[in-house]
Each structure stands twice: as structure tokens, then as C-alpha cells.
Motif scaffolding. Structure first.
Motif, short mmCIF file in Angstrom:
data_model
loop_
_atom_site.label_atom_id
_atom_site.label_comp_id
_atom_site.label_asym_id
_atom_site.label_seq_id
_atom_site.Cartn_x
_atom_site.Cartn_y
_atom_site.Cartn_z
N TYR A 68 22.96 -73.15 -61.65
CA TYR A 68 21.63 -72.48 -62.10
C TYR A 68 21.15 -71.57 -61.14
CZ TYR A 68 21.84 -75.98 -65.75
OH TYR A 68 22.27 -76.73 -66.75
N ALA A 69 21.87 -71.20 -59.86
CA ALA A 69 21.37 -70.32 -58.77
C ALA A 69 21.25 -69.25 -59.23
CB ALA A 69 22.48 -70.52 -57.73
N GLN A 70 20.29 -68.43 -58.67
CA GLN A 70 19.93 -66.95 -59.34
C GLN A 70 20.10 -65.87 -58.20
OE1 GLN A 70 15.71 -68.20 -60.06
NE2 GLN A 70 16.35 -68.06 -62.21
N ALA A 71 20.52 -64.90 -58.53
CA ALA A 71 20.37 -63.65 -57.73
C ALA A 71 19.04 -62.93 -58.31
CB ALA A 71 21.29 -62.65 -58.18
N LYS A 72 18.37 -62.15 -57.46
CA LYS A 72 17.13 -61.81 -57.76
C LYS A 72 17.22 -60.30 -57.39
CE LYS A 72 14.45 -65.98 -57.18
NZ LYS A 72 13.48 -66.67 -56.57
N LEU A 73 16.56 -59.40 -57.93
CA LEU A 73 15.93 -58.07 -57.51
C LEU A 73 14.54 -58.08 -57.61
CD1 LEU A 73 16.79 -55.22 -56.67
CD2 LEU A 73 16.92 -54.63 -59.37
N VAL A 74 13.72 -57.97 -56.44
CA VAL A 74 12.44 -58.12 -56.24
C VAL A 74 11.79 -56.70 -55.98
CG1 VAL A 74 12.91 -60.60 -55.79
CG2 VAL A 74 12.34 -58.72 -53.75
N THR A 127 -4.88 -58.08 -53.30
CA THR A 127 -3.95 -58.66 -54.61
C THR A 127 -2.81 -58.14 -54.43
OG1 THR A 127 -4.80 -56.92 -56.13
CG2 THR A 127 -6.20 -59.11 -55.69
N ALA A 128 -1.85 -58.51 -55.34
CA ALA A 128 -0.50 -58.22 -55.34
C ALA A 128 0.17 -58.58 -56.80
CB ALA A 128 0.51 -58.53 -54.16
N VAL A 129 0.82 -57.82 -57.20
CA VAL A 129 1.62 -57.87 -58.53
C VAL A 129 3.11 -57.81 -58.02
CG1 VAL A 129 2.21 -57.41 -60.79
CG2 VAL A 129 -0.11 -56.95 -60.07
N PHE A 130 3.86 -58.96 -58.30
CA PHE A 130 4.98 -59.22 -57.59
C PHE A 130 6.18 -59.15 -58.80
CE2 PHE A 130 8.78 -61.41 -55.81
CZ PHE A 130 9.00 -60.73 -54.69
N SER A 131 7.21 -58.51 -59.19
CA SER A 131 8.03 -58.39 -60.28
C SER A 131 9.46 -58.69 -59.80
CB SER A 131 7.91 -57.12 -60.89
OG SER A 131 8.89 -57.08 -61.94
N TYR A 132 10.13 -59.31 -60.57
CA TYR A 132 11.61 -59.66 -60.11
C TYR A 132 12.55 -59.94 -61.28
CZ TYR A 132 10.05 -64.36 -59.95
OH TYR A 132 9.53 -65.93 -60.06
N LYS A 133 13.64 -59.40 -61.13
CA LYS A 133 14.73 -59.90 -61.99
C LYS A 133 15.45 -61.02 -61.77
CE LYS A 133 15.12 -55.05 -63.57
NZ LYS A 133 14.53 -55.39 -64.93
N CYS A 134 16.03 -61.84 -62.53
CA CYS A 134 16.94 -62.94 -61.89
C CYS A 134 18.00 -62.68 -63.02
CB CYS A 134 16.43 -64.25 -62.46
SG CYS A 134 14.70 -64.48 -61.65
N ASP A 135 19.35 -63.04 -62.66
CA ASP A 135 20.63 -62.97 -63.03
C ASP A 135 21.11 -64.43 -63.88
OD1 ASP A 135 21.49 -64.73 -60.89
OD2 ASP A 135 23.47 -63.63 -60.77
N ASN A 136 19.98 -65.47 -63.67
CA ASN A 136 20.17 -66.67 -64.48
C ASN A 136 18.92 -67.09 -64.88
OD1 ASN A 136 21.75 -68.82 -65.28
ND2 ASN A 136 22.60 -69.48 -63.27
N TYR A 137 19.02 -67.99 -66.13
CA TYR A 137 17.68 -68.58 -66.39
C TYR A 137 17.38 -69.80 -65.58
CZ TYR A 137 19.00 -65.93 -70.51
OH TYR A 137 19.26 -64.89 -71.47
N TYR A 138 15.95 -69.73 -65.32
CA TYR A 138 15.18 -70.86 -64.59
C TYR A 138 15.63 -72.31 -65.51
CZ TYR A 138 11.45 -74.02 -63.27
OH TYR A 138 10.74 -74.94 -62.75
#
Length: 181
Positions: A68-74, A127-138
Motif C-alpha cells: 500500500y506504499a504511495q508515491a506522492k506529487l505534492v 492558512t494553507a490549502v495543500f494538494s497531492y496526488k497518490c499513485d496508490n489508494y489509501y
């Protein structure tokens, strides 16, 4: 887009080409073909996440175990954060090392964090809005983490500890030396 590999193999900082004029700006935040060519990966993202946080909120250091490991693009859509990636790949020459990158709505930088890294960020702006893509489902059963203020990691979060807000759950995360890897 400019892509720079950090000293942590496979971890990249991406800086988009921004086209601006009197009306505002435009930039391509993601293109699958270009991304894979520039990073020399076969990463396919399957999930997008977004969080809103206030100043001092620290989320991390989180990762998913095993299959379930994930790569992320943040990236940061609004505000400013310090983003941290810690190499937890047991056989890596940079095991236990980290990068810390300021991401903001102004600089529009992104960080690609491959599988095998713990990840976290702290909000520096109001404040901050943080967005990220994952290559695997949580997967809840595979979640793991490391305490943000681990003395061996020596991460500079750029805020005094008294100003950092951490969830009750994250306060219970183990030190790096005791983490499930």
C-alpha cells in the motif's frame, strides 16, 4: 517545467513554466506524459487529496506500509508550508535523511516523493490549502508514521515547538528508531 532531483534518489522538485500577463497567469500543473519522461518513472496517479490547515498545523510524518506504499506529487494551492520527505528505504544510501522544501502558492513548486518515504508538512502562513496526488489508494490498515520531532531526524520545521499544532493521533507516533518500516 524544470525538474531537479534532490540528493534523495527518486525525489524531485518540479517548477512549472508560468505564463503571466495583465490578466493573471496560466501554468500546466500536471501532464502525465511529461511528468514520467522528466522523472524517468512509470508513475500513474490514482487518487487526489486536499487539506486545509491553519498556521502551525503539522501533518506527518506519514506513510503507507508494504503493498500500500504511495508515491506522492505534492503542491500548495494557497498559502505557504515547509514540506518534508524522509527516506525510509532500508537499503538506501540516504536512509534516514530528509529534504525540506518551501512550497507556496507564489512559487508553485511541487515535490515528487517516491514510495519508501515518510512525508509531512507544517503551515507557515495564516492558512494553507495543500494538494497531492497518490499513485496508490489509501489503506487504513497500512498507515504508519514517525513522530515529527524525532531527535535523530533533526528536522527544522522553521517554527518554535510551542507554535506547532499536531493531532492527538500524530503525537503518539513512534520515534524513527522504533518505526515500522
Amino acid at each position: 517545467m524544470t525538474v531537479t532531483e534532490t540528493h534523495l534518489k527518486g525525489c524531485f522538485i518540479l517548477e512549472p513554466k508560468i505564463f503571466g500577463d495583465s490578466r493573471g497567469y496560466f501554468f500546466e500543473s500536471f501532464n502525465q506524459t511529461h511528468f514520467n519522461k522528466l522523472t524517468q518513472t512509470d508513475t500513474i496517479f490514482v487518487q487526489d487529496n486536499e487539506s486545509f490547515s491553519t498556521k502551525g498545523v503539522l501533518r506527518g510524518l506519514h506513510y503507507q506500509l508494504g503493498e500500500y506504499a504511495q508515491a506522492k506529487l505534492v503542491r500548495v494551492v494557497a498559502g505557504r508550508v515547509i514540506d518534508v520527505a524522509v527516506d525510509i528505504r532500508l537499503k538506501s544510501p540516504t536512509f534516514g535523511e530528509h529534504i525540506a522544501v518551501e512550497l507556496s502558492a507564489d512559487n508553485k513548486k511541487q515535490v515528487f516523493i517516491p514510495r519508501g518515504f515518510a512525508h509531512g508538512f507544517v503551515v507557515l502562513s495564516d492558512t494553507a490549502v495543500f494538494s497531492y496526488k497518490c499513485d496508490n489508494y489509501y489503506n487504513k490498515t497500512a498507515e504508519a508514521g514517525i513522530i515529527y520531532n524525532d531527535p535523530d531526524l533533526k528536522i527544522n520545521w522553521q517554527l518554535p515547538d510551542s507554535d506547532i499544532l499536531v493531532s492527538d493521533k500524530d503525537k503518539l507516533l513512534p520515534q524513527f528508531s522504533n518505526a515500522r518500516l
